[in-house]
Design an enzyme around this catalytic site. Structure first.
Site: not given
Ligand code: M6R
Length: 606
Positions: A501, A27, A601, A478, A98-99, A74, A2, A482, A485
């Site tokens: 395995h 956020r 984000k 990674e 927020n929290g 959020w 948030c 991606k 996500e």
């Molecule tokens: O701001 P941060 O790097 O601490 O965020 C960590 C993760 O939330 C962030 O890398 C998340 O996995 C990304 N959305 C992946 O693309």
């Protein structure tokens, strides 16, 4: 997560609140809302979905009030709809939060017994009623101190009162909060980014503090309600980099910006003249560090894993890595001669911050690798290594990942050299190689049409796998992250040698499998694993580096060749096609690339 904003001014505030909310959408974007005060009334407007919806649903230009608060959500407690959207208001108080309030169920029972009626399913609404209840017996500041003590959990709050037309209360525990100073107005915001178009003069609240923001005055108080003086920081402002330019999405822009990200990082850390790495003011003697623990979440965790491979290859340091949400609750064996490195783009990730806080409380050596240098993680670490990649707006991390692994690689080289584990000639050769990276990335970025064409196959499949060994394994993880996500396709990253395995059972006719097999020490082994999946019907996309040797294998579906460089640097190049693959898959599906569903984000809740 948030985002919150508050403005106290001598002119109407709704337009600036809307602008700030748009910036804060990274956020959270489940719902948005505003409350302003005018003529002794609280005017509250809220909508499900984006800030654009709020603008379309209400005549915000005519929303009166020189003081107001706003929120993008959020969802944690209660589904994302307009009833659960913030602000939440009683007859005399309105709150944005927020929290997470962990004791909200108990407090709600107590408040209902005292005659309070709840409208939403949120934990936040208890704050509104609790303040209203406490105001029955106490003056404002005392009622706030009392309320904050009754709340368990984490919060950043913005609060306005119907009968106080000139003030906003801000409070922070766990979740970040900043105050900004403007001409005849002052602000409250989740971060400086939300305030940047209005001011570059900022004060960050520390944990447990609250503040009173009026248009011509800001006062700060500690947990006990005692007034404290705080520093005002002047931030450099660069609004231009928050613009998409000619790109369709921030993610596309951020992928293409990566040669610049790396160039800037190299400029900041490499002393060309002396062929040396500039990591200055390192607060410890090199002999004091015997081992390293790297901690992060999501993509940042993958950066930690990448660094582990480099550290083990180039130094004899003991290396551990950890996912922050696990580290913070485990029984850790804290060691004085261990360096704890926290990796985060935003510098505000709640779990990573909590892990840092735990280390600080145990007097450990802490170092932050962050992009946002004003962030909580940067401010509370003993030492900071900035990523210098500029604002990353797309929720999917791209340039920040390359920025993080660049800085970590530079740190590994420096440590190895200082520990006499990398000879001077090898060290300088590696620095020289590093300088070629921006051009190599630029060339690798030219793979575009081929990746676009390939991406449909991933969308049509019921799942996919990303395989790699050694230095390529973190990149496989990674790449899979991606894809899932952004295009909501199931994707699994796996060490290529682990397939037999268990996961090999998933391989069936036509399943797309990305195999990362650059010509490094692991090449032959990975190619064998690739053949095992091809034999079982997988459609293999092989990503390797250019070479005069042909790949000896039949039935590879597609091959992408990245540029050639030393083994250490190949992970940078292998990342690029995977970012594009995820981007084009999501683009073809018509998904919201910069704001994928259910995500945000900056993850400021645990
Ligand atoms: O701001 P941060 O790097 O601490 O965020 C960590 C993760 O939330 C962030 O890398 C998340 O996995 C990304 N959305 C992946 O693309």
């Amino acid at each position: 997560m948030c985002g919150i904003i508050g403005i106290s001014s001598n002119k109407p505030v709704s337009a600036n609140i809307i602008n700030s909310l748009k910036k804060l959408e990274y956020r959270g974007y489940d719902s948005a809302g505003i409350a302003t005060l005018s003529n002794g009334e609280i005017n509250e407007v809220k909508s499900e979905g984006r800030v654009d919806n709020l603008e379309n649903n209400f005549d915000l230009k005519n929303l009166k009030g020189n003081i107001g608060i706003g929120h993008v959500r959020w969802a944690t407690h209660g589904i994302p709809n307009s009833v659960n959207a913030h602000p939440h208001s009683s007859h005399n108080v309105s709150v944005v939060h927020n929290g997470i309030i962990e004791n909200s169920t108990i407090l709600k029972k107590y408040l209902i017994n005292n005659g309070h009626i709840f409208k939403s399913q949120t934990d936040t609404e208890v704050i509104v009623h609790l303040i209203t209840e406490n105001l029955k017996t106490s003056e404002l500041e005392e009622a706030i101190t009392k309320t904050l003590k009754q709340l368990h959990g984490s919060f950043a709050l913005g609060i306005v009162f119907k009968d106080k037309p000139d003030l906003i209360i801000g409070a922070r525990r766990g979740s970040p909060l900043a105050v900004g100073y403007g001409p005849n107005e002052n602000y409250l915001g989740s971060d400086s980014y939300a305030l940047k178009s209005m001011t570059n003069k900022i004060t960050y609240l520390d944990d447990g503090e609250f503040c009173v923001v009026k248009k011509d005055q800001v006062l700060f108080f500690n947990e006990q309600g005692i007034k404290v003086n705080k520093k005002i920081l002047e931030l450099s402002s660069n609004e231009a980099s928050y613009d998409k330019g000619d790109y369709k999405h921030f993610m596309a822009k951020e992928i293409e910006e990566q040669p610049t990200t790396i160039k800037t990082g190299i400029k900041e850390y490499i002393d060309n003249f002396n062929k040396e790495i500039n990591i200055i003011n390192f607060p410890w003697e090199i002999e004091e560090i015997k081992s390293i623990t790297l901690i992060g979440c999501g993509t940042a965790y993958h950066s930690c894993l990448m660094a582990k491979y480099w550290l083990e290859e180039l130094t004899t340091l003991d290396v551990n890595i950890d996912i922050a949400s696990e580290f913070r609750y485990r029984k850790n064996r804290f060691k004085k001669d261990n360096l704890y490195v926290f990796v985060s783009q935003s510098g505000e990730t709640a779990d990573t911050y909590a892990a840092l806080d735990l280390c600080n409380k145990n007097s450990m050596k802490t170092c932050a690798v962050v992009n946002v240098i004003e962030s909580s993680i940067a401010r509370d670490s003993n030492f900071v290594l900035p990523i210098h990649c500029g604002p990353e707006i797309g929720v999917a991390s791209t340039k920040a990942f390359l920025g993080q692994i660049l800085v970590l690689y530079i740190l590994v080289l420096k440590l190895g050299f200082l520990r006499n584990e990398i000879s001077k000639s090898k060290y300088q050769k590696k620095i020289e190689d590093l300088k070629t990276l921006p051009v190599l990335i630029e060339k690798t970025l030219q793979h575009d049409n081929d990746i676009q064409a390939i991406s449909s196959t991933f969308n049509d499949a019921k799942g996919s796998m990303f395989l790699g060994r050694g230095f390529s394994y973190p990149i496989a993880l990674e790449g899979a992250l991606k894809l899932k996500e952004l295009s909501y396709v199931h994707a699994e990253g796996y060490p290529a040698g682990e397939m037999k395995h268990g996961p090999l059972a998933l391989i069936e006719e036509g399943i797309p499998v990305v195999v990362l097999a650059p010509r490094d020490n692991y090449y032959k082994k990975t190619i064998s694993n690739m053949q095992e999946v091809i034999a079982r019907g997988a459609k293999v996309l092989l990503i390797t580096n250019k070479s005069t040797d042909e790949v000896v294998s039949e039935n590879i579906w597609e091959t992408i060749e990245v540029e050639n460089t030393n083994d250490d640097l190949l992970p940078f190049l292998l990342t690029i096609p995977l970012q594009k693959l995820a981007y084009y898959s999501a683009l073809k599906k018509g998904y919201d690339i910069d704001k994928p569903r259910n995500l945000a984000k900056s993850v400021t809740v645990e």
